[in-house]
Write a protein that holds these residues in place. Structure first.
Motif, short mmCIF file in Angstrom:
data_model
loop_
_atom_site.label_atom_id
_atom_site.label_comp_id
_atom_site.label_asym_id
_atom_site.label_seq_id
_atom_site.Cartn_x
_atom_site.Cartn_y
_atom_site.Cartn_z
N LYS A 74 0.87 -1.43 -0.07
CA LYS A 74 -0.08 0.05 0.07
C LYS A 74 0.68 1.12 -0.12
CE LYS A 74 -4.24 1.73 2.41
NZ LYS A 74 -5.14 1.65 3.44
N GLU A 75 1.68 1.26 0.90
CA GLU A 75 2.83 2.54 0.95
C GLU A 75 3.72 2.63 -0.34
OE1 GLU A 75 6.37 4.61 3.57
OE2 GLU A 75 5.59 2.43 3.93
N ALA A 76 3.92 1.37 -1.17
CA ALA A 76 4.66 1.52 -2.29
C ALA A 76 3.94 2.06 -3.47
CB ALA A 76 5.17 0.00 -2.70
N TYR A 77 2.62 1.60 -3.36
CA TYR A 77 1.73 2.30 -4.38
C TYR A 77 1.49 4.03 -4.17
CZ TYR A 77 0.06 -1.71 -6.74
OH TYR A 77 0.08 -3.07 -7.44
N ARG A 78 1.50 4.25 -2.82
CA ARG A 78 1.56 5.49 -2.59
C ARG A 78 2.74 6.45 -3.24
NH1 ARG A 78 3.48 9.11 0.47
NH2 ARG A 78 4.61 7.70 1.94
N LEU A 79 3.88 5.87 -3.02
CA LEU A 79 5.15 6.54 -3.37
C LEU A 79 5.20 6.60 -4.69
CD1 LEU A 79 7.57 4.54 -0.64
CD2 LEU A 79 6.76 6.69 -0.60
N LEU A 80 4.80 5.25 -5.49
CA LEU A 80 4.78 5.24 -6.98
C LEU A 80 3.96 6.26 -7.49
CD1 LEU A 80 5.82 3.61 -9.33
CD2 LEU A 80 4.01 2.13 -9.04
N ASN A 81 2.67 6.50 -6.79
CA ASN A 81 1.89 7.63 -7.15
C ASN A 81 2.42 9.02 -7.20
OD1 ASN A 81 -0.21 5.89 -8.13
ND2 ASN A 81 -1.21 5.92 -6.37
N ASP A 82 3.23 9.21 -6.21
CA ASP A 82 3.72 10.37 -5.92
C ASP A 82 4.85 10.84 -7.06
OD1 ASP A 82 2.10 10.98 -3.62
OD2 ASP A 82 3.96 10.77 -2.18
N LEU A 83 5.61 9.62 -7.29
CA LEU A 83 6.61 9.89 -8.08
C LEU A 83 6.14 10.13 -9.66
CD1 LEU A 83 9.04 6.86 -7.03
CD2 LEU A 83 9.50 9.24 -6.94
N LEU A 84 5.14 9.48 -10.04
CA LEU A 84 4.54 9.55 -11.20
C LEU A 84 3.80 11.02 -11.37
CD1 LEU A 84 2.75 6.12 -11.82
CD2 LEU A 84 4.83 6.97 -13.12
N LYS A 85 3.37 11.46 -10.21
CA LYS A 85 2.70 12.73 -10.42
C LYS A 85 3.96 13.82 -10.41
CE LYS A 85 -0.33 16.11 -9.17
NZ LYS A 85 -0.02 17.22 -10.10
N LYS A 86 5.01 13.65 -9.94
CA LYS A 86 6.31 14.49 -10.21
C LYS A 86 6.58 14.68 -11.68
CE LYS A 86 9.08 13.59 -5.89
NZ LYS A 86 9.92 13.45 -5.53
N ILE A 87 6.62 13.42 -12.43
CA ILE A 87 6.85 13.54 -13.73
C ILE A 87 5.48 13.97 -14.64
CG2 ILE A 87 7.06 12.02 -15.65
CD1 ILE A 87 8.44 9.77 -13.92
N GLU A 88 4.54 13.94 -14.33
CA GLU A 88 3.44 14.73 -14.92
C GLU A 88 3.63 16.02 -14.84
OE1 GLU A 88 -1.35 14.88 -14.96
OE2 GLU A 88 -0.48 13.71 -13.22
N ASP A 89 3.91 16.49 -13.64
CA ASP A 89 4.06 18.14 -13.12
C ASP A 89 5.05 18.72 -14.11
OD1 ASP A 89 2.04 17.86 -11.25
OD2 ASP A 89 3.30 17.90 -9.62
#
Length: 174
Positions: A74-89
């Protein structure tokens, strides 16, 4: 008697070897998760270098694939989503910079790639809107009409829809 002792030793060795094997598996799981998490925290500023962000994404993806039932997934998915959001930003900011500079052809390429890579991303409305505006500015009438329909399918209720509707009517009358 010797047979019982040998049998007992075999059982004890088997149990302890099993524990060692499981502890190695848990250690590998923990190490991979910690490695991904460390890269996550070292990629705080994506503007400086995307290498650590990409490594973090790869490590966390590997962890999720290899240990899908882990308590850390669950935490891994949260971290992954944050990283992908950085790339999108970052990619959105690049595309928007080109748009603001009036380099519509380049911004159009970036915006289209963003929609392709992040079809349900945070900036979807702004991206589709700016794709329409870029096509309008570049006098790409057919492309504008297609993008306009795409925008209206999802966001006809927003204020930008009125602006696009005005441009749509203007192009229809030409």
């Amino acid at each position: 008697m010797n047979f019982r002792i040998i049998l007992l030793l075999i059982i004890i060795i088997t149990i302890f070897n099993g524990c060692l094997i499981f502890s190695d598996i848990n250690k590998n799981e923990e190490d991979l998760f910690k490695s991904g998490k460390n890269y996550y925290y070292s990629s705080i500023n994506f503007d400086l270098d995307k290498t650590k962000t990409c490594v973090a994404i790869n490590k966390i993806n590997q962890f999720i694939r290899e240990y899908p039932n882990s308590c850390n997934v669950k935490e891994a998915y949260r971290l992954l989503n944050d990283l992908l959001k950085k790339i999108e930003d970052k990619n959105y900011n690049i595309a928007d910079s080109y748009f603001l500079m009036g380099r519509y052809q380049v911004s159009l390429i970036y915006f289209k790639n963003l929609i392709k890579n992040f079809p349900d991303g945070f900036f979807k409305e702004q991206i589709l809107y700016k794709i329409c505006l870029s096509q309008y500015k570049l006098s790409k009438k057919k492309d504008f009409f297609r993008s306009y329909e795409e925008y209206m399918k999802y966001f006809s209720h927003l204020s930008n829809a009125k602006k696009l509707k005005f441009l749509y009517k203007k192009l229809k009358n030409i």
